[in-house]
Design a protein around this motif. Sequence first.
Motif, PDB file in Angstrom:
ATOM      1  N   LEU A  81     -36.272 -11.717  -2.659  1.00  0.00           N
ATOM      2  CA  LEU A  81     -36.915 -12.554  -1.659  1.00  0.00           C
ATOM      3  C   LEU A  81     -37.778 -11.390  -0.886  1.00  0.00           C
ATOM      4  O   LEU A  81     -37.309 -10.560  -0.147  1.00  0.00           O
ATOM      5  N   TYR A  82     -39.287 -11.529  -1.062  1.00  0.00           N
ATOM      6  CA  TYR A  82     -40.014 -10.724  -0.533  1.00  0.00           C
ATOM      7  C   TYR A  82     -40.258 -10.732   0.867  1.00  0.00           C
ATOM      8  O   TYR A  82     -40.552 -11.995   1.314  1.00  0.00           O
ATOM      9  N   PRO A  83     -40.485  -9.752   1.742  1.00  0.00           N
ATOM     10  CA  PRO A  83     -40.625  -9.756   2.901  1.00  0.00           C
ATOM     11  C   PRO A  83     -42.023  -9.982   3.616  1.00  0.00           C
ATOM     12  O   PRO A  83     -42.657  -9.284   2.872  1.00  0.00           O
ATOM     13  N   PRO A  84     -42.508 -10.879   4.280  1.00  0.00           N
ATOM     14  CA  PRO A  84     -43.730 -11.063   4.588  1.00  0.00           C
ATOM     15  C   PRO A  84     -44.315 -10.138   5.881  1.00  0.00           C
ATOM     16  O   PRO A  84     -43.263  -9.660   6.410  1.00  0.00           O
ATOM     17  N   LEU A  85     -45.402 -10.095   6.263  1.00  0.00           N
ATOM     18  CA  LEU A  85     -45.923  -9.605   7.411  1.00  0.00           C
ATOM     19  C   LEU A  85     -45.558 -10.830   8.537  1.00  0.00           C
ATOM     20  O   LEU A  85     -45.670 -12.032   8.197  1.00  0.00           O
ATOM     21  N   TYR A  86     -45.494 -10.103   9.801  1.00  0.00           N
ATOM     22  CA  TYR A  86     -45.191 -11.158  10.912  1.00  0.00           C
ATOM     23  C   TYR A  86     -46.293 -12.084  11.151  1.00  0.00           C
ATOM     24  O   TYR A  86     -46.252 -13.349  11.108  1.00  0.00           O
ATOM     25  N   GLY A 111     -59.407  -4.437  -4.018  1.00  0.00           N
ATOM     26  CA  GLY A 111     -59.038  -5.227  -2.836  1.00  0.00           C
ATOM     27  C   GLY A 111     -58.991  -6.544  -2.665  1.00  0.00           C
ATOM     28  O   GLY A 111     -57.888  -7.161  -2.093  1.00  0.00           O
ATOM     29  N   GLU A 112     -60.028  -7.201  -2.989  1.00  0.00           N
ATOM     30  CA  GLU A 112     -60.078  -8.686  -3.153  1.00  0.00           C
ATOM     31  C   GLU A 112     -58.897  -9.321  -4.193  1.00  0.00           C
ATOM     32  O   GLU A 112     -58.321 -10.172  -4.009  1.00  0.00           O
ATOM     33  N   ALA A 113     -59.063  -8.538  -5.387  1.00  0.00           N
ATOM     34  CA  ALA A 113     -57.865  -8.806  -6.170  1.00  0.00           C
ATOM     35  C   ALA A 113     -56.535  -8.785  -5.675  1.00  0.00           C
ATOM     36  O   ALA A 113     -55.659  -9.468  -6.010  1.00  0.00           O
ATOM     37  N   GLY A 114     -56.185  -7.939  -4.614  1.00  0.00           N
ATOM     38  CA  GLY A 114     -55.146  -7.491  -4.021  1.00  0.00           C
ATOM     39  C   GLY A 114     -54.628  -8.701  -3.353  1.00  0.00           C
ATOM     40  O   GLY A 114     -53.382  -9.308  -3.132  1.00  0.00           O
ATOM     41  N   TYR A 115     -55.563  -9.277  -2.555  1.00  0.00           N
ATOM     42  CA  TYR A 115     -55.531 -10.274  -1.738  1.00  0.00           C
ATOM     43  C   TYR A 115     -55.064 -11.578  -2.344  1.00  0.00           C
ATOM     44  O   TYR A 115     -54.254 -12.293  -2.035  1.00  0.00           O
ATOM     45  N   GLU A 116     -55.797 -11.935  -3.672  1.00  0.00           N
ATOM     46  CA  GLU A 116     -55.710 -13.084  -4.378  1.00  0.00           C
ATOM     47  C   GLU A 116     -54.239 -13.108  -5.058  1.00  0.00           C
ATOM     48  O   GLU A 116     -53.489 -14.105  -5.318  1.00  0.00           O
ATOM     49  N   LYS A 117     -53.742 -11.676  -5.542  1.00  0.00           N
ATOM     50  CA  LYS A 117     -52.307 -11.654  -5.921  1.00  0.00           C
ATOM     51  C   LYS A 117     -51.433 -12.176  -4.902  1.00  0.00           C
ATOM     52  O   LYS A 117     -50.522 -12.568  -5.067  1.00  0.00           O
ATOM     53  N   LEU A 118     -51.392 -11.610  -3.551  1.00  0.00           N
ATOM     54  CA  LEU A 118     -50.460 -12.058  -2.526  1.00  0.00           C
ATOM     55  C   LEU A 118     -50.714 -13.641  -2.431  1.00  0.00           C
ATOM     56  O   LEU A 118     -49.500 -14.008  -2.209  1.00  0.00           O
ATOM     57  N   LYS A 119     -51.638 -14.154  -2.344  1.00  0.00           N
ATOM     58  CA  LYS A 119     -51.702 -15.545  -2.206  1.00  0.00           C
ATOM     59  C   LYS A 119     -51.051 -16.409  -3.457  1.00  0.00           C
ATOM     60  O   LYS A 119     -50.311 -17.310  -3.313  1.00  0.00           O
ATOM     61  N   SER A 120     -50.852 -15.716  -4.581  1.00  0.00           N
ATOM     62  CA  SER A 120     -50.308 -16.316  -5.681  1.00  0.00           C
ATOM     63  C   SER A 120     -48.650 -16.158  -5.810  1.00  0.00           C
ATOM     64  O   SER A 120     -47.970 -16.778  -6.484  1.00  0.00           O
ATOM     65  N   MET A 121     -48.359 -15.230  -4.777  1.00  0.00           N
ATOM     66  CA  MET A 121     -46.809 -15.089  -4.892  1.00  0.00           C
ATOM     67  C   MET A 121     -45.800 -15.620  -3.953  1.00  0.00           C
ATOM     68  O   MET A 121     -44.727 -15.245  -3.860  1.00  0.00           O
ATOM     69  N   ILE A 176     -45.489 -15.207  -0.615  1.00  0.00           N
ATOM     70  CA  ILE A 176     -44.670 -14.317   0.140  1.00  0.00           C
ATOM     71  C   ILE A 176     -44.853 -14.783   1.600  1.00  0.00           C
ATOM     72  O   ILE A 176     -45.845 -14.559   2.486  1.00  0.00           O
ATOM     73  N   SER A 177     -44.049 -15.723   2.008  1.00  0.00           N
ATOM     74  CA  SER A 177     -44.422 -16.358   3.376  1.00  0.00           C
ATOM     75  C   SER A 177     -42.806 -16.636   4.074  1.00  0.00           C
ATOM     76  O   SER A 177     -41.943 -16.661   3.336  1.00  0.00           O
ATOM     77  N   TRP A 178     -43.260 -16.734   5.168  1.00  0.00           N
ATOM     78  CA  TRP A 178     -41.877 -16.997   6.253  1.00  0.00           C
ATOM     79  C   TRP A 178     -41.044 -18.520   5.947  1.00  0.00           C
ATOM     80  O   TRP A 178     -39.960 -18.379   5.869  1.00  0.00           O
ATOM     81  N   ASN A 179     -42.121 -19.485   5.377  1.00  0.00           N
ATOM     82  CA  ASN A 179     -41.636 -20.634   5.058  1.00  0.00           C
ATOM     83  C   ASN A 179     -40.613 -20.604   3.896  1.00  0.00           C
ATOM     84  O   ASN A 179     -39.683 -20.967   4.008  1.00  0.00           O
TER      85      ASN A 179
END
Length: 346
Positions: A155-160, A323-333, A335-338
């Motif tokens: 369970l990956y921790p997100p940023l606040y 950097g933009e590829a890193g952002y896109e990877k986060l979106k696919s994973m 990693i959200s508080w929901n």
Amino acid sequence: MMKILIGSTYVPYVRGGATFIADWLKAKLEEYGHQTEMLKIPFLSYYPTMLQQMKAIRSFPISENIDRFIAIRPPSYLVKHPQKVIWFIHHHRGAYDFWGTRYQDIPNTDSGRNIRNRMIEADNLAFSEAKKIFANSHTVKNRLKTFNHIDAEVLYPPLYDPDAFYCDKYGDFLFYPSRIVHHKRQQLAIKAMKYTRSGVKLIIAGKTESKEMAFLLEQMIEKNGLANKVWILNRWITEQEKIALMAKALSCLYIPYQEDSYGYPSLEAYYSRKPVITCTDSGGTLELIEHEENGLVSQPDPKELAKCFDRLYFNRKLAKKLGEAGYEKLKSMDISWNHVVRRLLS
């Protein structure tokens, strides 16, 4: 609505991912409409007193009218409760994966081995009581399996507030925000700067663990003639300062030794559309950072790291692409508080 108690240990006046994850979880659970309290337990990782501290934590009386007890930083999970869930972020590493390394903090003596064995026994007892165990990375999940024979769910921790991060430009400096401790290897980053051929600079931000550590780093900077290339902000910078520095950085540098997870700096960098430079032995960072895809992965060698620093300095288009590829990877994973709240309360 549930009544939830979050338990975690802390070292007074020391900030970092372990304190953020507990505070942020409390705030997010309340946003989702739950009644939440925090049990923060001071704990000193000093081996002669650790067993006594653990015994005291074990005796804490917790009301059973609490619907869910979520334990985070060790050894808060020793608290007894019938609805205990553990979001496990790391062991006491000196007794586990650091045992037998330079980072071992318990002596390999009859007394030290006894302390280590009793700590492991206590952990195993607490794990057996848990309704569910989550790990903050595959790295930690694997350690739990190896050392405790426990199966955990990642369970990956997100940023606040990830939307607070942004990209201003790809500047001329690398940014390394982190607690300044030996295993985060800021000293390796400074050594690497000695071998750079470009005009790249380095900003390190975070509080040093000791006066000796601060002196060591300052001496390294002076000895290698890096006063105009390396700056250390030896304090806890504000969130606003961190966001602004990340926005202007060329890249984020995060090179700990066998890190537990990807580390918040990696997330902060990617939400700022900045690549991350890490090392082949940096542990959990490699679950997120892929060489040539969204960052650069170097051998933990000063000269090899310097090549990565120079490469991004001379090729800002590559820095932007990674950097933009890193952002896109986060979106696919996801990693959200929901997702976090749903799993912890399931």
